[in-house]
Each structure stands twice: as C-alpha cells, then as structure tokens.
Design a protein around this motif. Structure first.
Motif, PDB file in Angstrom:
ATOM      1  N   TYR A 108       0.898  -1.082   0.177  1.00 35.71           N
ATOM      2  CA  TYR A 108      -0.121   0.143   0.183  1.00 35.71           C
ATOM      3  C   TYR A 108       0.664   1.417   0.099  1.00 35.71           C
ATOM      4  O   TYR A 108       1.865   1.292   0.863  1.00 35.71           O
ATOM      5  CB  TYR A 108      -0.899  -0.109   1.085  1.00 35.71           C
ATOM      6  N   PHE A 109       0.568   2.187  -0.800  1.00 35.63           N
ATOM      7  CA  PHE A 109       1.662   3.182  -1.182  1.00 35.63           C
ATOM      8  C   PHE A 109       1.024   4.559  -0.640  1.00 35.63           C
ATOM      9  O   PHE A 109      -0.130   4.632  -0.398  1.00 35.63           O
ATOM     10  CB  PHE A 109       1.759   3.431  -2.771  1.00 35.63           C
ATOM     11  N   GLY A 110       2.041   5.235  -0.236  1.00 38.43           N
ATOM     12  CA  GLY A 110       1.753   6.779   0.104  1.00 38.43           C
ATOM     13  C   GLY A 110       1.477   7.471  -1.186  1.00 38.43           C
ATOM     14  O   GLY A 110       1.781   7.027  -2.371  1.00 38.43           O
ATOM     15  N   PRO A 111       1.101   8.782  -0.710  1.00 38.82           N
ATOM     16  CA  PRO A 111       1.009   9.928  -1.940  1.00 38.82           C
ATOM     17  C   PRO A 111       2.259  10.044  -2.742  1.00 38.82           C
ATOM     18  O   PRO A 111       2.046  10.686  -4.062  1.00 38.82           O
ATOM     19  CB  PRO A 111       0.307  10.940  -1.314  1.00 38.82           C
ATOM     20  N   GLY A 112       3.219  10.162  -2.263  1.00 43.31           N
ATOM     21  CA  GLY A 112       4.463  10.173  -2.864  1.00 43.31           C
ATOM     22  C   GLY A 112       5.066  11.691  -2.302  1.00 43.31           C
ATOM     23  O   GLY A 112       4.103  12.626  -2.075  1.00 43.31           O
ATOM     24  N   THR A 113       6.431  12.082  -2.445  1.00 46.80           N
ATOM     25  CA  THR A 113       7.083  13.060  -2.594  1.00 46.80           C
ATOM     26  C   THR A 113       7.814  13.576  -3.667  1.00 46.80           C
ATOM     27  O   THR A 113       8.910  12.728  -3.903  1.00 46.80           O
ATOM     28  CB  THR A 113       8.017  13.097  -1.113  1.00 46.80           C
ATOM     29  N   ARG A 114       7.546  14.744  -4.091  1.00 50.24           N
ATOM     30  CA  ARG A 114       8.290  15.108  -5.319  1.00 50.24           C
ATOM     31  C   ARG A 114       9.580  15.918  -4.925  1.00 50.24           C
ATOM     32  O   ARG A 114       9.257  16.994  -4.420  1.00 50.24           O
ATOM     33  CB  ARG A 114       7.326  15.983  -6.458  1.00 50.24           C
ATOM     34  N   LEU A 115      10.512  15.386  -5.073  1.00 53.44           N
ATOM     35  CA  LEU A 115      11.752  16.231  -4.587  1.00 53.44           C
ATOM     36  C   LEU A 115      12.525  16.707  -5.797  1.00 53.44           C
ATOM     37  O   LEU A 115      12.855  16.241  -6.540  1.00 53.44           O
ATOM     38  CB  LEU A 115      12.876  15.183  -3.694  1.00 53.44           C
ATOM     39  N   LEU A 116      13.015  18.087  -5.514  1.00 49.88           N
ATOM     40  CA  LEU A 116      13.714  18.616  -6.651  1.00 49.88           C
ATOM     41  C   LEU A 116      14.911  19.215  -5.927  1.00 49.88           C
ATOM     42  O   LEU A 116      14.797  19.863  -4.847  1.00 49.88           O
ATOM     43  CB  LEU A 116      12.882  19.939  -7.158  1.00 49.88           C
TER      44      LEU A 116
END
Lengths: 118, 112
Positions: A108-116
């Motif tokens: 089961y996955f989390g919503p994600g983190t977009r890292l720049l």
C-alpha cells in the motif's frame, strides 16, 4: 483502510543538503519500502525493512540510508543531496510474513514526495 | 532482460471500449500477482490481487493469470474517462520477503 502518509508532497533542496523523508503507516504492517519513480525507469526499490531496526538494500541504495526506530515509521535519508536524486519518492507498506496468507504481499503506497534538488 | 515486461503504451481507447493490458515475466517462482492504478502525480493504488493461476473479477475489472505461459492480463470493461491512468503490474515469489517486481506501467487514455 490502510493509510500511508508521507511528510511532504513537494520538497525543494540544494545540492549537498541532508534530506529527510518521513513515512508513517497506521495498519501495524511489518514491511515498509522506499522507492523512487522516474519516467521510463518505473519503480525502483531503494531500501526496505521487515522489522524495527532492520533494513535491507534494494536495487539502488547508493546515496541513501534509512531508519526504522518504530514499527509505524520509516525514514529515508539523502546524506548529501545531488541533482540526480531529483525524483518522485514513494513509500509503501505490507503486512509481511506473519499470519494470514492471502494478500499479505500487497503493498500500500503513500501519495509520494516530489523532490527537486537544485 | 527485465524480470517483468510491460508495454508502456500509451494505449488510447474510446469510452465504453474494453481495455486489455498484459505483462509477461520470466521467474517461474512468482505466485502473487497484483495490478495497481496510478493517477498522474499520485501514489499507486491496489486494484486487483491474484494468487497463483486463474481469473478474478471485481466489478468492471478482470485479472487473469496464466502461469504456464508466464503471462498476466487485466481487462477493464465499459471503460470510462476516469480510468485514464497508468497501470502497473507487480508480482512476487513466496520467499521474496515481500519484495515486489514491478512492470514499467502502461499509460491508458480513455477518450470521451
């Protein structure tokens, strides 16, 4: 319902900074995972943990470390961020080897983190 | 060669059509098979889970596993624009400590 939360949806960091990504799950799952997802490369496993204080390298652990001090929390650490670590980071959890058979393998996955990283 | 192969698409279909997705794999030890749906800029969500061979149906979704051919499929009937997403197959073996092998994902676009 399983809930996996990640500390940030978007993050901008500078090259050389130490970066912490936090993940929390609320279903008492044994296993937790960190992936990165890049266009054309799909999901790639960085590290996973099957118990508190236990960790195993995935396919691309270089430049990353992890910490699991509590069962519900799994942290991904970028020791010195570099531009090639710009990516979508996804945390997941699964029931693990205890009990049940059935869908214990499903993650089961989390919503994600977009890292720049600049 | 990757353990799990999946055509990245994009696959474009008109609303109401049947969407057919598939993955092939090379590891005969795989027993657990999953399909995930991922909307743009979101995390994957579990759609279907199948253990070993056979079919499983859930509403408009049908998952099929053919272990003899090392081939799994997902069918979406009466497709809707809201089905537009990337679909990832995933699978694991019994002794894999819960690690999944993912396909690259197929992008599906359902046009009204």
């Amino acid at each position: 319902d399983v809930k996996v939360t990640q500390s940030s949806r978007y993050l901008v960091k500078r090259t050389g900074e130490k970066v912490f990504l936090e993940c929390v799950q609320d279903m008492d799952h044994e296993n937790m995972f960190w992936y990165r997802q890049d266009p054309g490369l799909g999901l790639r496993l960085i590290y996973f943990s099957y118990d508190v204080k236990m960790k195993e390298k995935g396919d691309i652990p270089e430049g990353y470390s992890v910490s699991r001090e509590k069962k519900e929390r799994f942290s991904l650490i970028l020791e010195s961020a570099s531009t090639n670590q710009t990516s979508m980071y996804l945390c997941a959890s699964s029931l693990g080897v205890v009990l049940g058979g059935g869908a214990r393998e499903t993650q089961y996955f989390g919503p994600g983190t977009r890292l720049l990283v600049l | 060669q990757k353990e799990v192969e999946q055509d990245p698409g994009p696959l474009s279909v008109p609303e109401g059509a049947i969407v057919s997705l598939n993955c092939t794999y090379s590891n005969s030890a795989f027993q657990y098979f999953m399909w995930y749906r991922q909307y743009s800029r979101k995390g994957p969500e579990l759609l279907m889970y199948t253990y070993s061979s056979g079919n499983k149906e859930d509403g408009r979704f049908t998952a099929q596993v053919d272990k003899s051919s090392k081939y799994i499929s997902l069918f979406i009937r009466d497709s809707q624009p809201s089905d537009s997403a990337t679909y990832l197959c995933a699978m694991s073996a019994h002794d894999s400590w819960g690690k999944l092998q993912f396909g690259a994902g197929t992008q599906v676009v359902v046009t009204p």
